[in-house]
Design a protein around this motif. Structure first.
Motif, PDB file in Angstrom:
ATOM      1  N   VAL A 102       0.933  -1.231   0.033  1.00 45.14           N
ATOM      2  CA  VAL A 102       0.098  -0.001   0.013  1.00 45.14           C
ATOM      3  C   VAL A 102       0.865   1.292   0.084  1.00 45.14           C
ATOM      4  N   ILE A 103       2.078   1.073   0.252  1.00 49.48           N
ATOM      5  CA  ILE A 103       2.906   2.308   0.430  1.00 49.48           C
ATOM      6  C   ILE A 103       3.332   2.968  -0.823  1.00 49.48           C
ATOM      7  N   GLU A 104       3.005   1.969  -1.904  1.00 43.93           N
ATOM      8  CA  GLU A 104       3.370   2.675  -3.339  1.00 43.93           C
ATOM      9  C   GLU A 104       1.965   3.612  -3.612  1.00 43.93           C
ATOM     10  N   HIS A 105       1.015   3.533  -3.070  1.00 46.23           N
ATOM     11  CA  HIS A 105      -0.134   4.407  -3.425  1.00 46.23           C
ATOM     12  C   HIS A 105      -0.026   5.644  -2.823  1.00 46.23           C
ATOM     13  N   LEU A 106       1.026   6.229  -1.939  1.00 41.29           N
ATOM     14  CA  LEU A 106       1.074   7.327  -1.415  1.00 41.29           C
ATOM     15  C   LEU A 106       1.707   8.387  -2.426  1.00 41.29           C
ATOM     16  N   SER A 107       1.174   9.630  -2.356  1.00 45.28           N
ATOM     17  CA  SER A 107       1.764  10.631  -3.029  1.00 45.28           C
ATOM     18  C   SER A 107       3.312  10.825  -2.523  1.00 45.28           C
ATOM     19  N   TRP A 108       3.882  11.620  -3.271  1.00 51.48           N
ATOM     20  CA  TRP A 108       5.149  11.921  -3.011  1.00 51.48           C
ATOM     21  C   TRP A 108       5.431  12.668  -1.773  1.00 51.48           C
ATOM     22  N   GLY A 109       4.467  13.750  -1.672  1.00 54.25           N
ATOM     23  CA  GLY A 109       4.507  14.398  -0.358  1.00 54.25           C
ATOM     24  C   GLY A 109       4.062  13.717   0.819  1.00 54.25           C
ATOM     25  N   GLN A 110       3.351  12.547   0.851  1.00 50.97           N
ATOM     26  CA  GLN A 110       2.862  11.444   1.698  1.00 50.97           C
ATOM     27  C   GLN A 110       4.059  10.768   2.159  1.00 50.97           C
ATOM     28  N   HIS A 111       4.960  10.351   1.038  1.00 53.08           N
ATOM     29  CA  HIS A 111       6.170   9.500   0.999  1.00 53.08           C
ATOM     30  C   HIS A 111       7.100  10.157   2.040  1.00 53.08           C
TER      31      HIS A 111
END
Length: 142
Positions: free
Chosen positions: A106-115
């Motif tokens: 599910v981590i791959e579904h984060l935006s880059w800001g959320q990352h």
């Protein structure tokens, strides 16, 4: 006693993160290889990275499981999370021509800001773990 519980919580968070991401990569291994080939790194690095990244994540999780190796595990976690955070910052600064995510699950579904915030949270977890573990290992002078 409270410090020991906090250290265990912090190490458990990192163990969960690293085991989850490594297993996710191995379960979707062909997809992971494709994502790594799409990274802004030379493709000759892909065979090295697809085996060493998940294996290193499992190794770090293993280090965090044992009292004697926890400090090393926290330090290795910090290094890994700082590397991922620097990469995320470079993506956010548009340094690369393409910005694929090779994170697992599910981590791959984060935006880059959320990352970025996700990574910074775990940088903080690792730093706090190092600080508390060092305090625990430092002999008290009476």
């Amino acid at each position: 006693m409270k410090r020991k519980i906090v250290i265990e919580i912090l190490s458990s968070l990192l163990i969960l993160l690293f085991v989850y991401t490594s297993v996710s990569k191995w379960l979707a291994f062909k997809k992971f290889i494709g994502e790594m080939n799409n990274q802004p790194f030379p493709n000759w690095m892909t065979p090295i990275l697809v085996w060493t990244l998940p294996a290193a994540e499992v190794l770090i999780a293993g280090l965090l499981m044992f009292d004697r190796t926890q400090l090393i595990g926290f330090r290795a976690s910090l290094i890994f999370m700082l590397l991922f955070t620097v990469y995320t910052l470079l993506v956010l600064l548009n340094v690369f021509g393409r910005t694929p995510c090779s994170c697992g699950g599910v981590i791959e579904h984060l935006s880059w800001g959320q990352h970025l915030f996700f990574n910074l949270f775990f940088v903080g977890v690792a730093l706090t773990g190092i600080w508390l573990k060092r305090k625990e290992l430092t002999p008290k002078i009476s």
